[in-house]
Structures are given as structure tokens and as C-alpha cells.
Enzyme design. Structure first.
Site, mmCIF file in Angstrom:
data_model
loop_
_atom_site.group_PDB
_atom_site.id
_atom_site.type_symbol
_atom_site.label_atom_id
_atom_site.label_comp_id
_atom_site.label_asym_id
_atom_site.label_seq_id
_atom_site.Cartn_x
_atom_site.Cartn_y
_atom_site.Cartn_z
ATOM 1 C CG ASN A 26 71.803 10.584 38.671
ATOM 2 O OD1 ASN A 26 71.966 11.609 39.327
ATOM 3 N ND2 ASN A 26 71.983 10.532 37.363
ATOM 4 C CG ASN A 114 62.749 11.567 34.771
ATOM 5 O OD1 ASN A 114 63.493 10.580 34.840
ATOM 6 N ND2 ASN A 114 62.770 12.385 33.727
ATOM 7 C CG HIS A 116 65.367 15.832 31.126
ATOM 8 N ND1 HIS A 116 65.147 14.780 30.251
ATOM 9 C CD2 HIS A 116 65.739 16.888 30.364
ATOM 10 C CE1 HIS A 116 65.377 15.204 29.016
ATOM 11 N NE2 HIS A 116 65.743 16.476 29.055
ATOM 12 C CG ASP A 157 61.503 14.547 29.506
ATOM 13 O OD1 ASP A 157 61.630 13.752 30.452
ATOM 14 O OD2 ASP A 157 62.101 14.426 28.424
ATOM 15 C CD GLU A 186 72.066 14.191 35.487
ATOM 16 O OE1 GLU A 186 71.553 13.097 35.751
ATOM 17 O OE2 GLU A 186 72.551 14.434 34.370
HETATM 18 C C1 GRF Z 1 71.531 10.933 33.647
HETATM 19 O O1 GRF Z 1 72.095 11.935 32.860
HETATM 20 C C2 GRF Z 1 70.069 11.236 33.848
HETATM 21 O O2 GRF Z 1 69.774 12.568 33.956
HETATM 22 C C3 GRF Z 1 69.488 10.703 32.586
HETATM 23 O O3 GRF Z 1 70.205 9.519 32.335
HETATM 24 C C4 GRF Z 1 71.495 9.620 32.905
HETATM 25 C C5 GRF Z 1 71.662 8.439 33.809
HETATM 26 O O4 GRF Z 1 72.946 8.333 34.338
HETATM 27 N N1 GRF Z 1 68.072 10.591 32.676
HETATM 28 P P1 GRF Z 1 73.243 7.252 35.467
HETATM 29 O O5 GRF Z 1 72.722 5.911 34.982
HETATM 30 O O6 GRF Z 1 72.584 7.686 36.722
HETATM 31 O O7 GRF Z 1 74.742 7.233 35.589
#
Ligand code: GRF
Length: 200
Positions: A26, A114, A116, A157, A186
Site C-alpha cells: 500500500n 488507516n 483496514h 478500527d 486497497e
Molecule cells: C493490508 O491488507 C492492510 O489493509 C492491512 O495490512 C495489510 C498491509 O499490506 N492493514 P501491505 O504491507 O501494504 O502490503
């Protein structure tokens, strides 16, 4: 001859800090969005709470990173995080597994967000992170899941929801396949929300 002054604005560029604990995929979407000018801002720093691949991404893109070890004195971590986040426009938790101290949350009200990997308020709270979230969704027989970007408040959350993306859960889905499906969403949702909030 007229001059387009908007192109030479003296307004300082917006900036944000990213917090991560894992692979940082992300985080990478935010790096990409900044580098391709989709997000008009600077990533001030990456903060991690454990050794993780996200720091390699930061190093590859010449972004400073800070290691905020969980074994440090609590007041030291609060002061350091507060210092790093001072004068930034947004603090983005992108897979950050530590709970942010209430003193930091109080200082940056509605500036910390955040992501989630479920449709909050379902499947959130203590212990609901990573693959556990997707296992719980499958076990509950849900027909839909997705991801949520929300403000961070004192609960786990529980902050106000900013945006969500949905995916269908199909009978052949496993926790792993659902995790991959949700992650695709995401990667679209997080940069879009960061862009929107920084443009407000
Ligand atoms: C993602 O699924 C996010 O929603 C959660 O942790 C994961 C992190 O993935 N909170 P990355 O480290 O961004 O690949």
C-alpha cells in the site's frame, strides 16, 4: 503578455507521513501516485515499528524512514512520532500493526487515517488484522467483503469511515484468495482517499 501565476504558486507543497509494518504494497501505491504526480505532495517519512520490507521500498525511492521500536520507552516513541508528524497534512497507517498512543491521536485529530481489509464496522477490533480478517469473513459465510479507509480515533478500527470498496466472496474463495482480491481494491482506494484529503 499575461503570466500564469497559478503555475508559480508560493503555497508550500503538502506532505504526509506513512506508517507501515509489513511488505508495504500500500505504501508503494502512494509512492507511485506521488512520483507520477497523481498526488501533488511529498512523502515526508516512513515510520515502521519492526523490521519489514516497506523500508526497502523507502530506501529505493530515497524516502527517509524511522524505526520506532516497540521496546522503546513509551514517552520516547510518543515524542518521536509527534515530532516526525509535526507540520504534515496527513498521517497514513498503511498496514501499521501497533496501536497509536492516545496522546498522538489527540494531537492530530482527523489527520490520521488507516486502511483496514474488511467492510467496517464488521470484522474490526482487537486481533482483527492480516489473514485473520479474511479467515473470519470466510468462516462467517459473508457474500461480500472489501476494504475501508477510516479516521483513527481512540478505539481499534472505530473511527469515522471515509470510503469503502467492496468485493464479492465466491464459494471457491479461501482466506488467501480473498486477501488478494481485497488487496487489489486497497491499492486503488488508499491513493484515491489520500489525494482527496490532501486536495481539500
Ligand atoms: C493490508 O491488507 C492492510 O489493509 C492491512 O495490512 C495489510 C498491509 O499490506 N492493514 P501491505 O504491507 O501494504 O502490503
Amino acid at each position: 503578455m499575461t503570466t500564469d501565476l497559478s503555475r508559480h504558486s508560493s503555497r508550500p507543497k503538502k506532505s504526509f507521513v506513512v506508517l507501515a509494518s509489513g511488505s508495504g504494497s500500500n505504501f508503494q501505491t502512494l509512492i507511485d501516485a506521488v512520483e507520477n504526480a497523481n498526488i501533488d505532495a511529498v512523502i515526508r517519512a516512513l515510520v515502521v515499528d519492526r523490521p519489514c520490507y516497506a523500508t526497502c521500498r523507502a530506501a529505493d525511492h530515497r524516502i527517509n524512514y524511522v524505526e520506532l521500536w516497540r521496546k522503546n520507552d513509551v514517552a520516547f516513541n510518543v515524542n518521536l512520532l509527534t515530532h516526525i508528524c509535526q507540520n504534515t497534512d496527513l498521517i497514513v497507517c498503511a498496514g501499521y500493526l501497533s496501536i497509536i498512543h492516545a496522546d498522538v491521536i489527540a494531537q492530530f485529530k482527523r489527520k490520521i487515517i488507516n486502511i483496514h481489509p474488511a467492510l467496517l464496522p464488521k470484522f474490526g477490533g482487537a486481533g482483527m488484522y492480516g489473514i485473520r480478517v479474511h479467515q473470519a469473513v470466510i468462516a462467517a459465510g459473508e457474500s461480500q467483503s472489501g476494504c475501508t479507509v477510516h479516521y483513527v480515533d481512540d478505539g481499534i478500527d472505530t473511527g469515522d469511515i471515509i470510503a469503502q470498496r467492496k468485493v464479492n466472496v465466491t464459494p471457491d474463495d479461501t482466506a488467501d484468495s480473498l486477501q488478494q482480491k481485497v488487496l487489489v481494491q486497497e491499492h486503488q482506494l488508499l491513493p484515491a482517499v489520500v489525494k482527496q484529503l490532501l486536495e481539500q
